[in-house]
Design a protein around this motif. Structure first.
Motif, PDB file in Angstrom:
ATOM      1  N   VAL A   1      43.500  67.758  39.621  1.00 47.77           N
ATOM      2  CA  VAL A   1      43.723  68.746  38.560  1.00 47.77           C
ATOM      3  C   VAL A   1      44.892  68.321  37.670  1.00 47.77           C
ATOM      4  O   VAL A   1      45.984  68.013  38.159  1.00 47.77           O
ATOM      5  N   THR A   2      44.666  68.313  36.362  1.00 49.24           N
ATOM      6  CA  THR A   2      45.713  67.955  35.405  1.00 49.24           C
ATOM      7  C   THR A   2      46.252  69.216  34.722  1.00 49.24           C
ATOM      8  O   THR A   2      45.657  70.294  34.813  1.00 49.24           O
ATOM      9  N   MET A   3      47.348  69.047  34.032  1.00 47.20           N
ATOM     10  CA  MET A   3      47.911  70.163  33.272  1.00 47.20           C
ATOM     11  C   MET A   3      46.938  70.589  32.175  1.00 47.20           C
ATOM     12  O   MET A   3      46.841  71.768  31.834  1.00 47.20           O
ATOM     13  N   ASP A   4      46.196  69.632  31.620  1.00 46.67           N
ATOM     14  CA  ASP A   4      45.181  69.949  30.610  1.00 46.67           C
ATOM     15  C   ASP A   4      44.077  70.821  31.203  1.00 46.67           C
ATOM     16  O   ASP A   4      43.587  71.745  30.558  1.00 46.67           O
TER      17      ASP A   4
ATOM     18  N   GLN B   1      56.616  75.339  29.281  1.00 45.93           N
ATOM     19  CA  GLN B   1      57.741  76.255  29.050  1.00 45.93           C
ATOM     20  C   GLN B   1      58.264  76.805  30.378  1.00 45.93           C
ATOM     21  O   GLN B   1      59.451  77.135  30.496  1.00 45.93           O
ATOM     22  N   TYR B   2      57.400  76.902  31.348  1.00 48.75           N
ATOM     23  CA  TYR B   2      57.770  77.456  32.654  1.00 48.75           C
ATOM     24  C   TYR B   2      57.959  76.374  33.725  1.00 48.75           C
ATOM     25  O   TYR B   2      58.726  76.566  34.667  1.00 48.75           O
ATOM     26  N   PHE B   3      57.249  75.258  33.568  1.00 50.21           N
ATOM     27  CA  PHE B   3      57.329  74.195  34.568  1.00 50.21           C
ATOM     28  C   PHE B   3      57.494  72.852  33.862  1.00 50.21           C
ATOM     29  O   PHE B   3      56.602  72.434  33.114  1.00 50.21           O
TER      30      PHE B   3
ATOM     31  N   GLY C   1      42.843  79.094  28.945  1.00 50.28           N
ATOM     32  CA  GLY C   1      42.744  79.366  27.514  1.00 50.28           C
ATOM     33  C   GLY C   1      44.087  79.419  26.829  1.00 50.28           C
ATOM     34  O   GLY C   1      44.292  80.195  25.877  1.00 50.28           O
ATOM     35  N   ILE C   2      45.025  78.596  27.304  1.00 46.88           N
ATOM     36  CA  ILE C   2      46.354  78.522  26.705  1.00 46.88           C
ATOM     37  C   ILE C   2      46.673  77.065  26.403  1.00 46.88           C
ATOM     38  O   ILE C   2      45.933  76.161  26.791  1.00 46.88           O
ATOM     39  N   SER C   3      47.762  76.826  25.705  1.00 52.06           N
ATOM     40  CA  SER C   3      48.144  75.455  25.396  1.00 52.06           C
ATOM     41  C   SER C   3      48.924  74.854  26.561  1.00 52.06           C
ATOM     42  O   SER C   3      49.559  75.575  27.333  1.00 52.06           O
ATOM     43  N   LYS C   4      48.872  73.542  26.667  1.00 53.15           N
ATOM     44  CA  LYS C   4      49.629  72.856  27.712  1.00 53.15           C
ATOM     45  C   LYS C   4      51.131  73.083  27.504  1.00 53.15           C
ATOM     46  O   LYS C   4      51.893  73.141  28.467  1.00 53.15           O
TER      47      LYS C   4
END
Length: 212
Positions: free
Chosen positions: A21-24, A39-41, A31-34
């Motif tokens: 699993v990737t961040m993408d 911003q959190y991690f 349904g959010i941007s990478k």
């Protein structure tokens, strides 16, 4: 949002694997941007650590709930075994094996947390078992609790117990009986034998109903 990212990431990591699993993938699934995830991690490793701790705390809460049922110490261990069996059987991949192989630092952190929680639970179980006359009163609780933790961890060692040769259910059943027969009094052994016999009868009835 941070909690939502952790929950969704945990689901994906457990189903598909930490490396796969990737961040993408996570961003697309949510349904959010990478960029929002970052911003959190700061890194994927930080996110994996957060998900590992989140899942550990969730499992710990479930086990704590078993301890609140006021079952006798032997029955309590059987209930915990059933919980672990059900949880592990629903996993497509072994998260602990993956962490140990690809993220050893996180695996070490998680194992320490597991030890601290389980040590407390097992010591409490042993002391109550002794007080109720189910376990021998000459047990070294500190040693037995550590043996229990390390032996339980060894069951998940793929090299020692390959999954194509041993099922998790089989390993846990044998291990729990092995552990209890080493510490039970005659009274505890009688209770254990009744528990094993009842399980055997229940399994036979299930098999009969399946055939019918």
């Amino acid at each position: 949002m941070k909690k939502k990212i952790i929950i969704k990431s945990t689901e994906l990591f457990l189903n598909l694997g930490f490396k796969s699993v990737t961040m993408d993938d996570i961003a697309a699934e949510m349904g959010i941007s990478k960029k929002t995830i970052y911003q959190y991690f700061e890194t994927k490793t930080k996110l994996i650590e957060a998900t590992a701790i989140y899942k550990f705390e969730s499992i710990s809460e479930s086990i704590d709930a078993i301890f609140t049922l006021d079952a006798n110490p032997i029955e309590e261990l059987f209930k915990i075994k059933e919980f672990i069996t059900n949880y592990m059987s629903n996993l497509k991949k072994s998260p602990e094996f993956q962490l140990k192989k690809y993220y050893p630092r996180i695996h070490t952190i998680l194992r320490q947390k597991q030890f601290e929680v389980m040590q407390s639970c097992v010591i409490d179980n042993l002391n109550r078992g002794i007080a109720e006359g189910l376990y021998r009163d000459n047990l070294n609780v500190e040693i037995i609790s550590r043996l229990y933790f390390n032996a339980l961890g060894a069951l998940k060692d793929e090299e020692l117990f390959p999954t194509n040769q041993f099922t998790l259910q089989e390993l846990l059943d044998y291990y729990l009986e092995y552990h209890l027969r080493g510490i039970c009094t005659p009274l505890g052994t009688t209770l254990l034998n009744k528990k094993i016999l009842l399980k055997l009868i229940t399994n036979n009835e299930k098999q009969t109903n399946t055939i019918i």
